[in-house]
Design a protein around this motif. Structure first.
Motif, mmCIF file in Angstrom:
data_model
loop_
_atom_site.group_PDB
_atom_site.id
_atom_site.type_symbol
_atom_site.label_atom_id
_atom_site.label_comp_id
_atom_site.label_asym_id
_atom_site.label_seq_id
_atom_site.Cartn_x
_atom_site.Cartn_y
_atom_site.Cartn_z
ATOM 1 N N ALA A 1 -16.462 -20.853 -24.942
ATOM 2 C CA ALA A 1 -15.875 -22.135 -25.069
ATOM 3 C C ALA A 1 -14.786 -22.167 -25.920
ATOM 4 C CB ALA A 1 -17.066 -23.059 -25.506
ATOM 5 N N PRO A 2 -13.841 -23.059 -25.406
ATOM 6 C CA PRO A 2 -13.973 -23.940 -24.029
ATOM 7 C C PRO A 2 -13.727 -23.264 -22.592
ATOM 8 C CG PRO A 2 -11.817 -24.239 -25.018
ATOM 9 C CD PRO A 2 -12.539 -23.095 -26.181
ATOM 10 N N PHE A 3 -14.205 -23.819 -21.540
ATOM 11 C CA PHE A 3 -14.268 -23.433 -20.464
ATOM 12 C C PHE A 3 -13.825 -24.554 -19.573
ATOM 13 C CE2 PHE A 3 -15.731 -22.739 -15.773
ATOM 14 C CZ PHE A 3 -15.158 -21.489 -15.638
ATOM 15 N N LEU A 4 -12.762 -24.481 -18.583
ATOM 16 C CA LEU A 4 -12.083 -25.671 -17.981
ATOM 17 C C LEU A 4 -12.640 -25.489 -16.498
ATOM 18 C CD1 LEU A 4 -10.617 -28.648 -18.181
ATOM 19 C CD2 LEU A 4 -8.656 -27.204 -17.396
ATOM 20 N N ASP A 5 -12.946 -26.517 -15.733
ATOM 21 C CA ASP A 5 -13.234 -26.265 -14.414
ATOM 22 C C ASP A 5 -12.447 -27.458 -13.918
ATOM 23 O OD1 ASP A 5 -14.030 -26.198 -11.737
ATOM 24 O OD2 ASP A 5 -16.126 -26.023 -12.172
ATOM 25 N N ASP A 6 -11.485 -27.431 -13.071
ATOM 26 C CA ASP A 6 -10.858 -28.539 -12.607
ATOM 27 C C ASP A 6 -11.017 -28.537 -10.962
ATOM 28 O OD1 ASP A 6 -8.799 -30.554 -11.554
ATOM 29 O OD2 ASP A 6 -7.313 -29.620 -12.819
ATOM 30 N N PRO A 7 -11.586 -29.595 -10.633
ATOM 31 C CA PRO A 7 -12.051 -29.571 -8.998
ATOM 32 C C PRO A 7 -10.823 -30.173 -8.314
ATOM 33 C CG PRO A 7 -13.097 -31.261 -10.061
ATOM 34 C CD PRO A 7 -12.466 -30.533 -11.326
ATOM 35 N N ASN A 8 -9.869 -30.599 -9.112
ATOM 36 C CA ASN A 8 -8.685 -31.185 -8.294
ATOM 37 C C ASN A 8 -7.683 -30.124 -7.845
ATOM 38 O OD1 ASN A 8 -9.113 -34.158 -8.903
ATOM 39 N ND2 ASN A 8 -9.263 -32.995 -10.972
ATOM 40 N N THR A 9 -7.610 -28.721 -8.485
ATOM 41 C CA THR A 9 -6.942 -27.848 -8.039
ATOM 42 C C THR A 9 -7.812 -26.590 -7.769
ATOM 43 O OG1 THR A 9 -6.664 -27.063 -10.486
ATOM 44 C CG2 THR A 9 -5.043 -28.704 -9.562
ATOM 45 N N GLY A 10 -8.943 -26.468 -8.163
ATOM 46 C CA GLY A 10 -9.661 -25.341 -7.910
ATOM 47 C C GLY A 10 -9.570 -24.156 -9.137
ATOM 48 N N ILE A 11 -8.856 -24.559 -10.058
ATOM 49 C CA ILE A 11 -8.581 -23.632 -11.344
ATOM 50 C C ILE A 11 -9.816 -23.744 -12.279
ATOM 51 C CG2 ILE A 11 -7.085 -23.315 -13.410
ATOM 52 C CD1 ILE A 11 -5.949 -22.458 -10.793
ATOM 53 N N HIS B 1 -13.053 -36.828 -18.006
ATOM 54 C CA HIS B 1 -13.670 -35.220 -18.022
ATOM 55 C C HIS B 1 -15.138 -35.519 -18.200
ATOM 56 C CE1 HIS B 1 -12.141 -35.928 -22.073
ATOM 57 N NE2 HIS B 1 -13.155 -35.118 -22.506
ATOM 58 N N LEU B 2 -15.946 -34.693 -17.449
ATOM 59 C CA LEU B 2 -17.269 -34.143 -17.694
ATOM 60 C C LEU B 2 -17.637 -33.375 -18.674
ATOM 61 C CD1 LEU B 2 -20.153 -35.134 -16.786
ATOM 62 C CD2 LEU B 2 -20.083 -33.352 -15.046
ATOM 63 N N LEU B 3 -18.180 -33.727 -19.675
ATOM 64 C CA LEU B 3 -18.321 -32.641 -20.983
ATOM 65 C C LEU B 3 -19.857 -32.183 -20.718
ATOM 66 C CD1 LEU B 3 -17.720 -31.405 -23.831
ATOM 67 C CD2 LEU B 3 -18.906 -33.209 -24.733
ATOM 68 N N HIS B 4 -19.730 -30.737 -20.516
ATOM 69 C CA HIS B 4 -21.133 -30.020 -20.678
ATOM 70 C C HIS B 4 -21.252 -29.693 -22.224
ATOM 71 C CE1 HIS B 4 -21.338 -30.311 -16.235
ATOM 72 N NE2 HIS B 4 -20.079 -29.635 -16.210
ATOM 73 N N LYS C 1 2.527 -39.973 -20.739
ATOM 74 C CA LYS C 1 2.400 -40.218 -19.602
ATOM 75 C C LYS C 1 2.020 -39.041 -18.562
ATOM 76 C CE LYS C 1 5.257 -42.642 -15.898
ATOM 77 N NZ LYS C 1 6.527 -43.248 -15.764
ATOM 78 N N SER C 2 1.056 -39.655 -17.467
ATOM 79 C CA SER C 2 0.624 -38.236 -16.802
ATOM 80 C C SER C 2 0.105 -38.869 -15.587
ATOM 81 C CB SER C 2 -0.927 -37.757 -17.816
ATOM 82 O OG SER C 2 -1.761 -38.563 -17.917
ATOM 83 N N LYS C 3 -0.573 -37.953 -14.699
ATOM 84 C CA LYS C 3 -0.985 -38.257 -13.490
ATOM 85 C C LYS C 3 -2.453 -38.374 -13.622
ATOM 86 C CE LYS C 3 1.029 -34.671 -11.813
ATOM 87 N NZ LYS C 3 1.519 -33.611 -10.786
ATOM 88 N N LEU C 4 -3.150 -39.359 -13.088
ATOM 89 C CA LEU C 4 -4.745 -39.315 -12.972
ATOM 90 C C LEU C 4 -5.238 -38.549 -11.863
ATOM 91 C CD1 LEU C 4 -5.436 -42.719 -14.713
ATOM 92 C CD2 LEU C 4 -5.827 -40.345 -15.548
ATOM 93 N N PRO C 5 -6.361 -37.699 -12.202
ATOM 94 C CA PRO C 5 -6.717 -37.057 -10.982
ATOM 95 C C PRO C 5 -7.929 -37.707 -10.037
ATOM 96 C CG PRO C 5 -7.863 -36.324 -13.164
ATOM 97 C CD PRO C 5 -6.754 -37.179 -13.349
ATOM 98 N N PRO C 6 -7.913 -37.595 -8.653
ATOM 99 C CA PRO C 6 -9.074 -38.207 -8.026
ATOM 100 C C PRO C 6 -10.487 -37.968 -8.665
ATOM 101 C CG PRO C 6 -7.339 -37.048 -6.575
ATOM 102 C CD PRO C 6 -7.079 -36.670 -8.194
ATOM 103 N N LEU C 7 -10.624 -36.672 -9.222
ATOM 104 C CA LEU C 7 -12.016 -36.093 -9.717
ATOM 105 C C LEU C 7 -11.755 -36.034 -11.341
ATOM 106 C CD1 LEU C 7 -13.255 -33.917 -6.915
ATOM 107 C CD2 LEU C 7 -14.391 -35.992 -7.620
ATOM 108 N N PRO C 8 -13.056 -36.167 -12.157
ATOM 109 C CA PRO C 8 -12.856 -35.928 -13.399
ATOM 110 C C PRO C 8 -12.781 -34.391 -13.426
ATOM 111 C CG PRO C 8 -14.775 -37.431 -13.022
ATOM 112 C CD PRO C 8 -14.254 -36.955 -11.700
ATOM 113 N N LEU C 9 -12.120 -33.944 -14.520
ATOM 114 C CA LEU C 9 -12.186 -32.499 -15.062
ATOM 115 C C LEU C 9 -13.532 -32.311 -15.715
ATOM 116 C CD1 LEU C 9 -9.295 -33.268 -14.512
ATOM 117 C CD2 LEU C 9 -8.716 -31.320 -16.028
ATOM 118 N N GLU C 10 -13.936 -30.983 -15.541
ATOM 119 C CA GLU C 10 -14.986 -30.642 -16.249
ATOM 120 C C GLU C 10 -14.723 -29.480 -17.252
ATOM 121 O OE1 GLU C 10 -18.453 -29.367 -13.934
ATOM 122 O OE2 GLU C 10 -17.594 -30.278 -12.102
ATOM 123 N N LEU C 11 -15.716 -29.810 -18.723
ATOM 124 C CA LEU C 11 -15.071 -28.970 -20.022
ATOM 125 C C LEU C 11 -16.322 -28.718 -20.517
ATOM 126 C CD1 LEU C 11 -12.908 -27.990 -21.756
ATOM 127 C CD2 LEU C 11 -13.446 -30.161 -23.224
#
Length: 320
Positions: free
Chosen positions: A292-302, A268-271, A235-245
């Motif tokens: 790799a991996p590198f995570l870019d979370d546009p929902n938090t800026g992390i 998540h958007l996989l590059h 069980k989790s929260k779904l983000p407004p924007l896809p994460l990027e991996l």
């Protein structure tokens, strides 16, 4: 069998025409389209600090995870580790400028290239889950073809995207692919692979993906060390924007991160960044190094490297 989505097919989860949507790297999604509520608030863990990247380091508590994920390499002979048309040459250190990504070994740099096919304007959309050999086969060709893919995870008991696959295609079967560039949608891993190599490759299916039942058996054996990880919903929260991996299928470090993304049902958007991928240089220019991996979370800026710490971050941020 392929299906062509006509103008009445409104269930594709991303649309280029919705004025209320958010945009990132060409992916424009509304909260409704990604399965989230408009008021969802996502914040990083209190006091969170991005870890310093460590080359080829394994955190002790993740050692057995990495070993288990590494079993895929001999079973699949590294399929998904190299881009289409990969080649490498060894050159002197001063042959490649410091502004260009290149792996260095004992004072020698590796000059890596690939011969990729046509590039899709929009990311391919794939609905899948880990611990599924048919899904793995499709993820391997995604890495070989160096495609960017918007993944919608469909773990068992997942409340969001399994039902959307049923709505779009008429059955809950995985993997399921939608190509927004052509309107084509289809089930069946072998059909998806053939479509992708014809459309975005050189028309040739790699040997380890063209062996029929043997391909499926070895893809299943490749995941035996993970014991079903990445297949059941948490069980989790779904983000407004896809994460990027930024990742690729053959890497055990990338594998354990994607398992958690699937368990949490996080779009998540996989590059894709297999060896020879030009996106290795893109990430190098973005953050000053490639790993790799590198995570870019546009929902938090992390933005962060290190698989073990990425997993900790995802659980702390999104688990309810």
């Amino acid at each position: 069998m392929a299906t062509v989505l006509g103008s009445s097919a409104t269930l594709s989860l991303c649309s280029p025409v919705l004025s209320s949507s958010k945009v990132r790297h060409g992916v424009k999604c509304t909260a409704q389209e990604t399965g989230t509520g408009a008021g969802t608030s996502i914040s990083p863990p209190p006091g969170f600090k991005q870890p310093e990247p460590k080359r080829f380091a394994v955190r002790p508590d993740k050692l057995f995870d990495i070993i288990g994920a590494s079993l895929a390499l001999p079973f699949r002979l590294g399929t998904g580790a190299l881009c289409l048309g990969y080649s490498v040459s060894f050159v002197s250190q001063d042959s490649i400028p410091s502004t260009q990504y290149a792996m260095s070994i004992a004072g020698i740099k590796m000059k890596e290239t690939s011969k990729l096919g046509p590039r899709p304007e929009k990311p391919i959309e794939i609905y899948d889950f880990e611990s599924c050999p048919f899904c793995r086969k499709v993820r391997e060709i995604v890495s070989v073809l160096d495609l960017d893919v918007l993944f919608y995870p469909c773990p068992r008991n997942g409340p969001n995207f399994r039902s959307k696959v049923l709505q779009m295609g008429g059955k809950q079967q995985f993997p399921y692919m939608v190509d927004p560039n052509t309107g084509v949608a289809m089930y069946e891993s072998d059909d998806i692979i053939r479509y992708l190599v014809d459309k975005y490759g050189d028309g040739t299916v790699p040997p380890m993906l063209s062996l029929g039942l043997l391909t499926t058996l070895t893809a299943g054996l490749a995941m035996i060390g993970r014991m079903g990880r990445g297949s059941s919903y948490t069980k989790s929260k779904l983000p407004p924007l896809p994460l990027e991996l930024w990742a690729y299928e053959a890497s055990p470090f990338c594998k354990i991160v994607r398992e958690v993304l699937v368990e949490l049902e996080l779009p998540h958007l996989l590059h894709s960044t297999a060896r020879g991928s030009p996106k290795r240089q893109m990430l190098f220019e973005k953050v000053g190094r490639f790993q790799a991996p590198f995570l870019d979370d546009p929902n938090t800026g992390i933005q962060m490297f290190e698989s073990a710490e990425i997993i900790d971050y995802l659980r702390a941020t999104y688990v309810v």
